[in-house]
Design a protein around this motif. Structure first.
Motif, PDB file in Angstrom:
ATOM      1  N   MET A   1     -27.640  -8.965 -26.480  1.00  0.00           N
ATOM      2  CA  MET A   1     -27.260  -7.623 -26.901  1.00  0.00           C
ATOM      3  C   MET A   1     -25.941  -7.166 -26.281  1.00  0.00           C
ATOM      4  N   VAL A   2     -25.548  -7.757 -25.167  1.00  0.00           N
ATOM      5  CA  VAL A   2     -24.300  -7.349 -24.513  1.00  0.00           C
ATOM      6  C   VAL A   2     -23.177  -8.320 -24.850  1.00  0.00           C
ATOM      7  N   ALA A   3     -23.279  -9.560 -24.346  1.00  0.00           N
ATOM      8  CA  ALA A   3     -22.195 -10.525 -24.546  1.00  0.00           C
ATOM      9  C   ALA A   3     -22.107 -11.014 -25.979  1.00  0.00           C
ATOM     10  N   GLY A   4     -23.241 -11.089 -26.674  1.00  0.00           N
ATOM     11  CA  GLY A   4     -23.228 -11.598 -28.040  1.00  0.00           C
ATOM     12  C   GLY A   4     -22.587 -10.670 -29.051  1.00  0.00           C
TER      13      GLY A   4
ATOM     14  N   PHE B   1      -9.263 -10.625 -23.993  1.00  0.00           N
ATOM     15  CA  PHE B   1     -10.403 -11.517 -23.742  1.00  0.00           C
ATOM     16  C   PHE B   1     -10.929 -11.334 -22.323  1.00  0.00           C
ATOM     17  N   ALA B   2     -10.034 -11.309 -21.336  1.00  0.00           N
ATOM     18  CA  ALA B   2     -10.466 -11.161 -19.949  1.00  0.00           C
ATOM     19  C   ALA B   2     -11.196  -9.840 -19.738  1.00  0.00           C
ATOM     20  N   ALA B   3     -10.675  -8.775 -20.325  1.00  0.00           N
ATOM     21  CA  ALA B   3     -11.298  -7.459 -20.142  1.00  0.00           C
ATOM     22  C   ALA B   3     -12.679  -7.405 -20.777  1.00  0.00           C
ATOM     23  N   LYS B   4     -12.819  -7.945 -21.978  1.00  0.00           N
ATOM     24  CA  LYS B   4     -14.116  -7.930 -22.652  1.00  0.00           C
ATOM     25  C   LYS B   4     -15.133  -8.802 -21.915  1.00  0.00           C
ATOM     26  N   ALA B   5     -14.698  -9.976 -21.453  1.00  0.00           N
ATOM     27  CA  ALA B   5     -15.608 -10.851 -20.719  1.00  0.00           C
ATOM     28  C   ALA B   5     -16.057 -10.205 -19.414  1.00  0.00           C
TER      29      ALA B   5
ATOM     30  N   GLU C   1     -12.710  -1.225 -21.826  1.00  0.00           N
ATOM     31  CA  GLU C   1     -13.800  -1.965 -22.447  1.00  0.00           C
ATOM     32  C   GLU C   1     -15.149  -1.622 -21.806  1.00  0.00           C
ATOM     33  N   LEU C   2     -15.141  -1.391 -20.497  1.00  0.00           N
ATOM     34  CA  LEU C   2     -16.385  -1.024 -19.832  1.00  0.00           C
ATOM     35  C   LEU C   2     -16.892   0.330 -20.314  1.00  0.00           C
TER      36      LEU C   2
END
Length: 459
Positions: free
Chosen positions: A106-109, A135-139, A36-37
């Motif tokens: 722009m990032v989390a949204g 979810f954990a990876a994206k957060a 995800e990163l």
């Protein structure tokens, strides 16, 4: 007769010939996080944001510090000629109002909504096999990028200020001078403190991205919330309501630059922001795990999801207001006559000593000056309170060996969050002109205009 094989024969042959395939388990959180990163950093807009945050602040601070006119309406803007430590604080004031809310949007949204737009949820679930790990990876990936952006703003603006101006002492919000080492620690703490409201906005961005799906409102939600809280801070709200909003943490760092430091409002603001961050993240996680990924038309939007996301945050605000009521002055603004007088007199005494040093006069201590202030607000001379630009203060002081009492007049514009700007109104030789003649040439007069802050929680 029809030839039939016995059950033993039909079962034994395929079993012996069947290859043993390895079990495809779920992908670990660490691998999913790296994936995800890489997805985030590979986007051109994220790369552009990283480049801007690590370069633009240094160029801005260096350019403004070399200009003849300074952003005196910005906190610490009037000191950008005097010390390089003012630059990162000016950048921090701008970042808290505009840059950080936009960056979190722009990032989390967009970290969950992008999968809805591309229609890749089923592919991702097949590959990872765990919604919880997704979810954990994206957060974590969005948090990593946001922290990198904030670090760029802080490091770049600090480098630009120090290279352009130098490592001189920084005047605080009560006029006392901070040594370069102390200034460095306070600037670092100020930037660290705004991570809490930034995390709160990032969590709201995750919540909007999960609950609203393809809707552009999910992308704009952190910025809109920050704008609403910024407008609320301009209103004469009760102190408890003001502190219950996570946006107050973007300005509570001002208390670090007084002596003694006003840590009470800062600690409350950080705690409230972290509560918002935890609550919003938990809501986003709860909604995400209950989503129907088998329906390609489902993108997370709906009244139930919006209600589930909004009501707990509204309830959290109400509970926080009720909990903070005993620590404040009830329904008051927290800005009172005695507080304003004490703050103005303290700042004047510190800055008078700075002017004395500029003019190469004999040193005098704050205790010897015995500075005091008598302030009125409009026609109210006793018990004045509340924000406004109609505050007027007369500062009096004494010099050792001189019987006459000195006096100076200031017009104050006090904002609802406790910050004020004092504008000198004479006499000319003290605070009526923006320059003073020194043995080495004309220098900015520290008593002409100065910024200060009133601690809203103090009695």
């Amino acid at each position: 007769m029809t030839d039939t094989a016995t059950p033993t024969e039909t079962d034994a042959t395929p079993t012996a010939a069947r290859p043993q395939l390895p079990y495809a388990g779920s992908v670990s959180t660490a691998h999913t996080y790296r994936f995800e990163l890489v997805k985030l950093v590979s986007q051109w807009r994220i790369r552009l944001l990283l480049l801007v945050c690590w370069i633009a602040p240094a160029l801005f601070v260096a350019a403004v510090s070399r200009q003849s006119s300074l952003p005196v309406d910005t906190l610490f803007g009037r000191w950008m000629h005097a010390t390089g430590w003012a630059g990162p604080l000016v950048t921090l004031g701008f970042a808290g109002s505009w840059a950080l809310p936009l960056l979190t949007s722009m990032v989390a949204g967009d970290v969950f909504a992008c999968e809805d737009r591309l229609g890749t949820w089923r592919h991702l679930l097949v590959a990872v096999r765990s919604p919880r790990r997704i979810f954990a990876a994206k957060a974590l990936a969005s948090l990593s990028v946001i922290l990198l952006l904030v670090a760029g703003l802080a490091c770049s603006s600090t480098a630009g200020g120090l290279l352009a101006v130098g490592d001189q002492r920084l005047p605080g919000l009560d006029g006392h001078l901070l040594a370069p080492g102390d200034a460095a620690v306070k600037v670092l703490l100020a930037w660290v403190s705004v991570l809490a409201p930034t995390l709160a906005l990032a969590a709201v961005g995750l919540l909007g991205s999960v609950a609203l799906g393809r809707s552009p409102m999910g992308l704009l939600l952190p910025a809109l919330l920050a704008l609403a809280m910024q407008l609320a801070q301009m209103l004469p709200l009760p102190v408890a309501v003001r502190f219950a909003l996570p946006g107050y943490a973007f300005i509570a760092w001002n208390g670090l630059f007084t002596a003694p430091a006003q840590l009470g409002p800062l600690l409350i603001a950080v705690a409230v922001s972290l509560l918002w961050a935890v609550t919003a993240t938990a809501l986003a996680y709860w909604i995400f795990l209950r989503r129907d990924f088998t329906n390609p038309a489902h993108d997370g939007a709906g009244r139930r999801a919006i209600t589930t996301a909004a009501l707990p945050l509204i309830g959290l605000t109400a509970v926080t207001v009720a909990a903070l009521m005993p620590t404040s002055t009830g329904t008051g603004s927290g800005i009172g006559q005695e507080k304003v007088q004490r703050s103005v007199a303290t700042a004047f005494a510190h800055l008078y000593r700075l002017q004395t040093t500029q003019l190469n006069r004999p040193d005098v201590t704050e205790k010897q000056l015995k500075a005091s202030a008598a302030c009125t607000k409009g026609d109210v001379s006793d018990g004045a309170e509340g924000p406004g630009n109609d505050w007027r203060c007369v500062v009096s002081w004494h010099l050792p060996g001189i019987e006459a009492t000195g006096s100076a007049i200031y017009q104050l514009d006090v904002t609802a969050d406790g910050r004020y700007m004092a504008d000198g109104d004479g006499p000319k030789e003290v605070n009526g002109y923006f320059l003073v003649r020194t043995p080495t040439g004309d220098e900015p007069n520290p008593l002409w205009q100065f910024d200060g802050t009133v601690e809203l929680l103090s009695k």
